[in-house]
Design a protein around this motif. Structure first.
Motif, PDB file in Angstrom:
ATOM      1  N   ARG A 279       0.834  -1.205   0.000  1.00 29.80           N
ATOM      2  CA  ARG A 279       0.000   0.000   0.000  1.00 29.80           C
ATOM      3  C   ARG A 279       0.871   1.259   0.000  1.00 29.80           C
ATOM      4  O   ARG A 279       0.573   2.223  -0.711  1.00 29.80           O
ATOM      5  CB  ARG A 279      -0.928  -0.010   1.215  1.00 29.80           C
ATOM      6  N   ILE A 282       2.056   1.935  -3.438  1.00 28.78           N
ATOM      7  CA  ILE A 282       0.959   2.440  -4.272  1.00 28.78           C
ATOM      8  C   ILE A 282       0.712   3.915  -3.958  1.00 28.78           C
ATOM      9  O   ILE A 282       0.551   4.749  -4.859  1.00 28.78           O
ATOM     10  CB  ILE A 282      -0.327   1.613  -4.027  1.00 28.78           C
ATOM     11  N   LYS A 285       3.130   6.373  -5.536  1.00 22.74           N
ATOM     12  CA  LYS A 285       2.811   6.725  -6.926  1.00 22.74           C
ATOM     13  C   LYS A 285       1.669   7.739  -6.980  1.00 22.74           C
ATOM     14  O   LYS A 285       1.687   8.674  -7.786  1.00 22.74           O
ATOM     15  CB  LYS A 285       2.447   5.468  -7.712  1.00 22.74           C
TER      16      LYS A 285
END
Length: 437
Positions: A279, A282, A285
């Protein structure tokens, strides 16, 4: 009328446009004069980017508020009426390590729960103690509104080891309230949830729409595929038999305790994908895309993409709390505050998450009339035992208390695993955990 000074520590956070929007929305309630956004040297570039967007937002709103960007924390705190903390020691790189290192022991890795959350607390609490020293010296009457995770545990340390006026905040309860309103197609203002528990371990004992008890209806909707989750938690569906037996509404984070095996499997598969699987990776990004948007000099409002970051309703939670204190509103908010006998089965001086009356005095818990049911009491007490030990370990640099904290945590299967986890997290985080030297 005296103009207010707000200090936001962690001002370079991607969340900052959310809280700026909250202040703009409440311009008639809060006579703001200055908003200080403060960060550390490593965050200076992000501070300048998000700070410039904040200035454009304030200018577009036509408000006479000075938005000041600084690396001088003491300058920001001096004379502040409210100090908001929203920082992450070690950044997303540290979070990614928190999410990965427990997995080799078949233990969940998560940023606020279990060993990962413990590592985050050990990094965070000493910094918070120093912030509290600055507040005590430079603005002793200021309210500290803590949004830094693990919010309940950090707030516990502040309330137990300092005399700063502090209320902890999390967007999980307001998120649950908004989700319930959406699934029932009603106005969120008409929804009331009787919350009791700890941060990221809070249950909705009852849910009401106006005067009508809708708890069973919400439980039925959850069994019928309705979502009650967060961006950062897999939306695994609840077992219907379990929900009916529980008779209460679990929060999204309860999945880590009630669906441990399924989430552990998901996390291990995600971690196998290499960089970009967890997570934190992610979110990294997502943040990169957000800051590219923030750089656009034509952008003058919070972008919709921020909702993907997981900070939905932050402004409503944080700024409405500040307004309720400043304006002596006597509103009900769900916050992290001292127990003081509200839950008789937990220590008097520990922090709980519950519905409180908010006014100039701060947070007054609404007393729970019945005993906490056995269905949730054991888990609540176990996690609270961990939090008490974890706060002491973080403040005092006590390795024995740290070992005990991990050993009593419900997600850690044995003392031998606790010892391995502690060894690893101390080594991984040694540059931050100077209290243990």
């Amino acid at each position: 009328m005296k103009k207010l000074k707000i200090a936001i520590i962690g001002g370079g956070s991607s969340y900052t446009p959310e809280i700026i929007e909250g202040f703009i929305k409440r311009k008639d309630e809060l006579p703001l004069g200055e908003i200080y956004l403060v960060d550390i040297e490593a965050g200076e570039e992000k501070l300048n980017i998000v700070g410039s967007l904040a200035k454009r937002m304030v200018k577009k709103a036509g408000l006479d508020i000075d938005v000041v960007l600084t690396l001088d924390r003491r300058e920001a705190i001096k004379g502040a009426d409210f100090v908001v903390t929203q920082f992450r020691v070690g950044g997303l790189e540290a979070r990614a390590r928190d999410e990965r290192f427990p997995l080799k022991y078949d233990v969940l890795g998560q940023e606020t729960t279990g060993p990962g959350g413990f590592a985050k607390a050990l990094r965070t609490i000493p910094v918070m103690m120093n912030i509290c020293k600055d507040i005590k010296e430079l603005s002793p009457e200021a309210w500290l509104i803590n949004f830094t995770n693990p919010s309940g545990l950090v707030t516990e340390a502040i309330n137990k080891y300092t005399d700063i006026k502090c209320i902890g905040l999390c967007n999980v309860p307001i998120h649950m309230k908004m989700d319930i309103a959406a699934m029932l197609d009603v106005d969120s203002k008409d929804v009331y949830v009787d919350f009791i528990g700890l941060n990221h371990l809070v249950w909705g004992r009852k849910a009401y729409v106006k005067e009508k008890d809708v708890t069973k209806l919400v439980i039925e909707k959850l069994q019928d595929g309705a979502s009650l989750s967060m961006k950062n938690i897999s939306d695994l569906k609840w077992d219907g038999d379990f929900l009916n037996a529980l008779g209460m509404i679990p929060c999204p984070y309860h999945r880590y305790f009630y669906m441990t095996d399924r989430l552990l499997k998901e996390e291990k598969e995600a971690a196998k994908q290499g960089a970009g699987g967890t997570r934190a990776e992610i979110v990294k990004k997502v943040e990169e895309r957000l800051f590219e948007l923030y750089k656009d000099e034509n952008l003058q409002e919070k972008p919709k993409e921020l909702e993907k970051r997981g900070g939905a309703y932050y402004s409503d939670a944080a700024v409405s709390l500040i307004s309720a204190i400043y304006n002596d509103k006597k509103e009900i908010h769900t916050v992290n505050t001292l127990n003081k006998g509200t839950v008789k089965e937990l220590p008097y001086d520990s922090v709980i998450e519950t519905n409180c009356l908010i006014d100039r005095r701060g947070a007054t818990p609404l007393n729970i009339k019945e005993e906490v049911p056995a269905e949730i009491l054991g888990l609540m007490q176990a996690v609270k035992s961990y939090e008490v030990l974890a706060a002491e370990a973080a403040v005092k640099g006590d390795k024995q208390k740290a070992l005990l904290a991990l050993s009593v945590h419900p997600l850690v299967p044995s003392v031998s695993v606790a010892k391995d986890l502690l060894r690893d997290l101390l080594e991984i985080n040694k540059e931050y955990l100077t209290q243990f030297k």
